[in-house]
Structure formats: C-alpha cells, structure tokens
Design a protein around this motif. Structure first.
Motif, mmCIF file in Angstrom:
data_model
loop_
_atom_site.group_PDB
_atom_site.id
_atom_site.type_symbol
_atom_site.label_atom_id
_atom_site.label_comp_id
_atom_site.label_asym_id
_atom_site.label_seq_id
_atom_site.Cartn_x
_atom_site.Cartn_y
_atom_site.Cartn_z
ATOM 1 N N TYR A 1 2.647 -11.749 0.953
ATOM 2 C CA TYR A 1 1.893 -10.171 0.694
ATOM 3 C C TYR A 1 2.918 -9.674 -0.473
ATOM 4 O O TYR A 1 2.127 -9.125 -2.235
ATOM 5 N N LEU B 1 -5.134 3.554 5.960
ATOM 6 C CA LEU B 1 -3.881 3.185 5.460
ATOM 7 C C LEU B 1 -3.112 2.710 6.491
ATOM 8 O O LEU B 1 -2.271 1.662 6.376
ATOM 9 N N LEU B 2 -2.771 3.504 8.004
ATOM 10 C CA LEU B 2 -1.451 2.664 8.879
ATOM 11 C C LEU B 2 -1.594 1.677 9.568
ATOM 12 O O LEU B 2 -0.958 0.062 9.228
ATOM 13 N N VAL C 1 -4.594 -7.159 -2.281
ATOM 14 C CA VAL C 1 -4.282 -6.544 -3.320
ATOM 15 C C VAL C 1 -5.983 -6.126 -2.683
ATOM 16 O O VAL C 1 -6.328 -4.837 -2.883
ATOM 17 N N ILE D 1 -4.089 -0.224 7.907
ATOM 18 C CA ILE D 1 -4.005 -1.590 6.900
ATOM 19 C C ILE D 1 -3.091 -2.317 6.818
ATOM 20 O O ILE D 1 -2.506 -3.719 6.656
ATOM 21 N N THR D 2 -2.169 -1.071 6.435
ATOM 22 C CA THR D 2 -0.072 -1.736 6.487
ATOM 23 C C THR D 2 0.160 -3.061 7.579
ATOM 24 O O THR D 2 0.989 -3.880 7.236
ATOM 25 N N GLU D 3 0.018 -2.427 8.767
ATOM 26 C CA GLU D 3 0.303 -2.923 10.172
ATOM 27 C C GLU D 3 -0.556 -4.525 9.526
ATOM 28 O O GLU D 3 0.612 -5.668 9.985
ATOM 29 N N TYR E 1 9.370 -3.732 18.763
ATOM 30 C CA TYR E 1 8.721 -2.883 18.290
ATOM 31 C C TYR E 1 7.783 -1.864 19.710
ATOM 32 O O TYR E 1 7.644 -1.284 20.000
ATOM 33 N N LEU F 1 8.525 -2.740 10.890
ATOM 34 C CA LEU F 1 7.960 -3.920 11.220
ATOM 35 C C LEU F 1 8.803 -5.160 10.244
ATOM 36 O O LEU F 1 9.299 -6.117 10.983
ATOM 37 N N LEU G 1 1.544 -6.349 7.323
ATOM 38 C CA LEU G 1 2.661 -7.756 7.995
ATOM 39 C C LEU G 1 2.253 -8.342 8.308
ATOM 40 O O LEU G 1 3.363 -9.416 9.045
ATOM 41 N N PHE G 2 1.578 -7.840 10.000
ATOM 42 C CA PHE G 2 1.642 -8.981 10.984
ATOM 43 C C PHE G 2 1.473 -10.282 10.347
ATOM 44 O O PHE G 2 1.019 -11.358 10.830
ATOM 45 N N LEU H 1 3.426 5.587 5.890
ATOM 46 C CA LEU H 1 3.184 4.193 5.558
ATOM 47 C C LEU H 1 4.345 3.339 5.335
ATOM 48 O O LEU H 1 4.518 2.552 6.428
ATOM 49 N N GLY I 1 -7.379 0.517 0.839
ATOM 50 C CA GLY I 1 -6.557 1.964 1.578
ATOM 51 C C GLY I 1 -6.843 2.885 -0.490
ATOM 52 O O GLY I 1 -7.130 3.762 0.345
ATOM 53 N N LEU I 2 -6.665 2.786 -0.947
ATOM 54 C CA LEU I 2 -7.363 3.874 -2.006
ATOM 55 C C LEU I 2 -8.748 3.988 -2.415
ATOM 56 O O LEU I 2 -8.814 5.196 -2.105
ATOM 57 N N LEU J 1 3.009 3.248 15.827
ATOM 58 C CA LEU J 1 2.498 4.784 15.149
ATOM 59 C C LEU J 1 1.515 4.637 14.123
ATOM 60 O O LEU J 1 0.433 6.315 14.592
ATOM 61 N N ASN K 1 8.457 6.553 14.936
ATOM 62 C CA ASN K 1 7.193 7.324 15.788
ATOM 63 C C ASN K 1 7.316 8.068 15.191
ATOM 64 O O ASN K 1 6.097 9.471 15.175
ATOM 65 N N LEU L 1 0.886 -1.773 -0.393
ATOM 66 C CA LEU L 1 0.001 0.083 0.168
ATOM 67 C C LEU L 1 1.583 1.239 -0.040
ATOM 68 O O LEU L 1 0.785 2.005 -0.967
ATOM 69 N N ALA M 1 -6.875 -5.536 0.244
ATOM 70 C CA ALA M 1 -7.048 -4.413 1.249
ATOM 71 C C ALA M 1 -6.369 -3.649 0.988
ATOM 72 O O ALA M 1 -6.360 -1.962 1.150
ATOM 73 N N ASN M 2 -5.231 -3.035 -0.386
ATOM 74 C CA ASN M 2 -4.375 -2.534 -0.038
ATOM 75 C C ASN M 2 -5.055 -1.279 -0.824
ATOM 76 O O ASN M 2 -5.396 -0.225 -1.749
ATOM 77 N N THR M 3 -6.712 -1.903 -1.703
ATOM 78 C CA THR M 3 -7.790 -1.512 -3.180
ATOM 79 C C THR M 3 -8.602 -0.281 -2.231
ATOM 80 O O THR M 3 -8.767 0.898 -2.248
#
Lengths: 246, 246
Positions: B186, B171-172, B194, B174-176, A186, A179, B179-180, A172, B200-201, B115, A197, A115, B196-198
C-alpha cells in the motif's frame, strides 16, 4: 422559539462529548500505545491523534458553536472569538501533522499514501484556506458587502463540511492505527479495540451534536433590529405586495 | 433566483460522480479482488462493497436529490419516487449485508468487531427506522399535521446525516480492505491502493455535491401558491407590522 430553552442542554452535551473524545484519545495513546515523546519514535506518533482530536475536532467544533452560545454579544466580538479558536485549532493541528511526518521520516515510512492521509491533508488545507478567507472577508473590511454576502453561505457550508471531514479522517486514522497495532486481536473484542471503536462513535456524536445545534432553525441568533428591518424591506421588494390577511 | 440555472450542472456532476463510484468499486472488486460469487468465499465478500456503494450511497443520494430535480411535479409523486428509490437502496444494501455476514461465517471471522461494522450497521439501522418513519409520517396520513411539521426538519437533518455516515462507513471499509489485502505494498503507491483511495475521494465528492444541492437556499422547490400565502400571513402575524418602504 420555545425550543430555545433546550439549547444549553445541547451545548453542554456537546462539551461532555468533546472532552470525552480528547480524554479517551489521551488514554488510548498514553496507556495502550506507550505514552508520548518527541524523538521520532512511535511515542512521537502518539502526539498526532491527540493533537488532531483536540485541534481539528474539539476546538474546531467549539469555534463553530460560538455564534449559538454567546447570543447577546456584539457580532464583532463573536467573529474575533471564532477566529481565535480556529487559530488555536490550526496551531495544534500543525503540531500534530509535524509529529506524524517526523515519525514517518525517522521510521522510513512513505508519506501520504493512505486514504486517511489524503482525506486528512485535504481537510487541513481546505481549513487553512477557509480560515484565511474568513479573516479577509469577515474580520477585516477587505471586500465589498456584496462579495461578503456571496461568500457567507459558502463559508457556513464548508465550515460544517470540514468538521465532518475532520471527524471522518479521525475515524480512518483509528481504523488504520488499530489494524497496524492489534490486527491479530482486534476481532476478539479486546479492551483497546473496543475503546478505540467507542472513541470513533463519540467523535461522530460530537460532530452530530454541533451540526444539529448550528443548523436548527430556532437556535439561530436573532438578527439585530437594524438587520431585521432591512431584511423585511428586501423581502417586501422581492416578493411584491404582501397579501392582506383573510 | 439567478443561481437556479446552474442546478442542472450540479445534478449532472453528482450523477457522473455517483456512476464513477459504482464503476470503480466494480472494477476494484472485479479486477483486483478476483470477481464475484455467492459461495461463502472472498468472492462473495466482494458483493458487499458493490452493493453498499450502489445502494446506500448512489441510490440513497439520488433519492435525496429527487425534490430538487423534479421541481414541477406534485409533492405526492415526489414522495412516492423518494420512498421507492430509498426502498431500492434498502433492498440492495440488505443483499450487501447478507454477503459480508455469510463470508464472515464461512471464514469463521467474528462479526461486528470493527469500527467500520459499528458505523455501517448504525447507519443501516437508522436508515431503516428513518424510512419507516418517513412512510408513516409523510406518505400515509397516519399522524397529525402538527406531528408531521415537528418531524420534517428532523427527517431532513437525519437524511443528510445518514448520507454522510454512509460515505464515511464506505471510507472505513476501503481502508480496512486495503490493509487486510495489500498492507505490504500500500505504501508503495500501487495501482490498487491509488484506485481505492481515489474511490474514497470520489465518494466524498458525491456526498458533498448532493449535500450542497439540497442545502443551497435558492435551489429550494418553490412553495405552491397556497403555502406561500400562508407563510407570508404567518410571517406578518409573528413579526408585527411590516415597516413601510422609505
């Protein structure tokens, strides 16, 4: 117009925040992430955050502030400075993009899957288009005055939007980097995590400060006398008779 | 004022985007992340993204749009609707916050280290303060007209800023979450990544659409005749004589 005296303080504040962001990014990558190189290694990746924060946030923000800082210069010299600062931002961010693509290629990591990369690339492409349109509409007399006045509010809206998207993409990127690098520690509030942060919050503060300065009504540039007379004339035409004072 | 005919299209577009964001969040958590529960498990965590997108983005955005959508209602009924929608946003986002704190406690994960959590909590706290100030300044006559007119531009600026910070915090998040959950896959452009990225947009697009509608000059509510006369009167006073038309 009494608030105008506070403008220099806001501008100074934005510069302190902007420099702090660049320095903290430099320290994070330099001290915690092993410094800089240009050899496809993780040290080449480290060039990416530094260039993006310097180019697409700090210089971009300062290019936006130009019209509020130099209030008595001619409009044309302002436009040239605005375009030049944006050009520097563009060049530095291209270096930053090359660094990350190079690193991904060397490390055999897919490009453009996250993203962060989607938002960042969208921001960069729109910024490049906006810069070209800005040149063609405002700096060189390639279009009619009517087209110019149609595009101006869009240019202003997208200008602030792209600063916002720039800051958002940085946040982001910070989250991704943390991560990938320190997922295990973290959550224990380690120095690197807290520093990164804090960088995120300072980037937000820089964006907010620039956004506030350029949208605050009484910080606007006074129109030149010719423009002012014209605008009042149009106002009279479009509103009909001015009612007499009671 | 010709552009005003396009306002319904922008508003409709924003609603399609807003509903799409809520639905996609629901599908992501429901289909890919195992559904919902309220038992301290990862399924309780799943309540968090859904509540935040529904409350702090969609309902918050709609509360902001109220003044552009219902153009001919009284100002007071607009204020009540604005405050009520924000109250719903507030309640739903409190449920979302309780869900994530509960999950972290059960799973023995530290609170407030990322963050995402810093930005999200800052957004929530500022939103709560702004809501209380809004009630006290505009809905109930607790302060002088002078104080109200001092606070109004700040309320508007912070209103849009908090929508932006809300979208950014999502968006932060979603990224977290990606990645978790799917760090290994990914980068292979899997369905979940894809989607989750969508999301975000689309969240960015919703925020941009709302921001555009409320900042566009010719979409503003027409001032009531009394206010208009007053404003022209003040304009005359502050600008001196109106030049006669040629």
């Amino acid at each position: 117009m009494g608030g105008l005296r506070t403008l220099p303080w806001y501008v100074a504040g934005s510069q302190v925040l902007g420099v702090a962001c660049v320095v903290i990014t430099g320290v994070w990558m330099g001290h915690y992430r092993g410094g800089y190189a240009w050899d496809g290694s993780a040290q080449e990746f480290n060039v990416h955050p530094l260039c993006m924060v310097l180019g697409l946030v700090f210089l971009y923000g300062d290019a936006v502030l130009v019209y509020r800082v130099f209030r008595n210069e001619t409009k044309r010299s302002m436009k040239i400075l605005h375009a030049l600062l944006h050009m520097m931002a563009l060049i530095i961010s291209i270096v930053g993009l090359v660094a990350v693509f190079d690193f991904h290629s060397s490390a055999k990591i897919s490009h453009m899957y996250s993203l962060h990369s989607w938002c960042g690339m969208l921001t960069f492409v729109l910024f490049f288009i906006q810069w070209l349109l800005g040149l063609g509409f405002f700096l060189f007399p390639w279009v009619s005055a009517q087209l110019r006045s149609w595009y101006l509010p869009l240019h202003v809206f997208f200008g602030l939007l792209l600063l916002t998207m720039s800051v958002g993409s940085c946040l982001l990127g910070i989250t991704e980097k943390l991560l990938f690098s320190i997922m295990e520690t973290y959550s224990r509030f380690t120095g690197e995590g807290v520093l990164a942060n804090t960088l995120g919050l300072l980037l937000v503060c820089f964006g907010v400060m620039v956004g506030y300065v350029v949208t605050r009504e009484d910080f606007r540039r006074p129109p030149n006398p010719e423009e002012a007379a014209l605008s009042v004339h149009f106002k009279t035409l479009s509103e009909g008779e001015i009612p007499s004072s009671p």
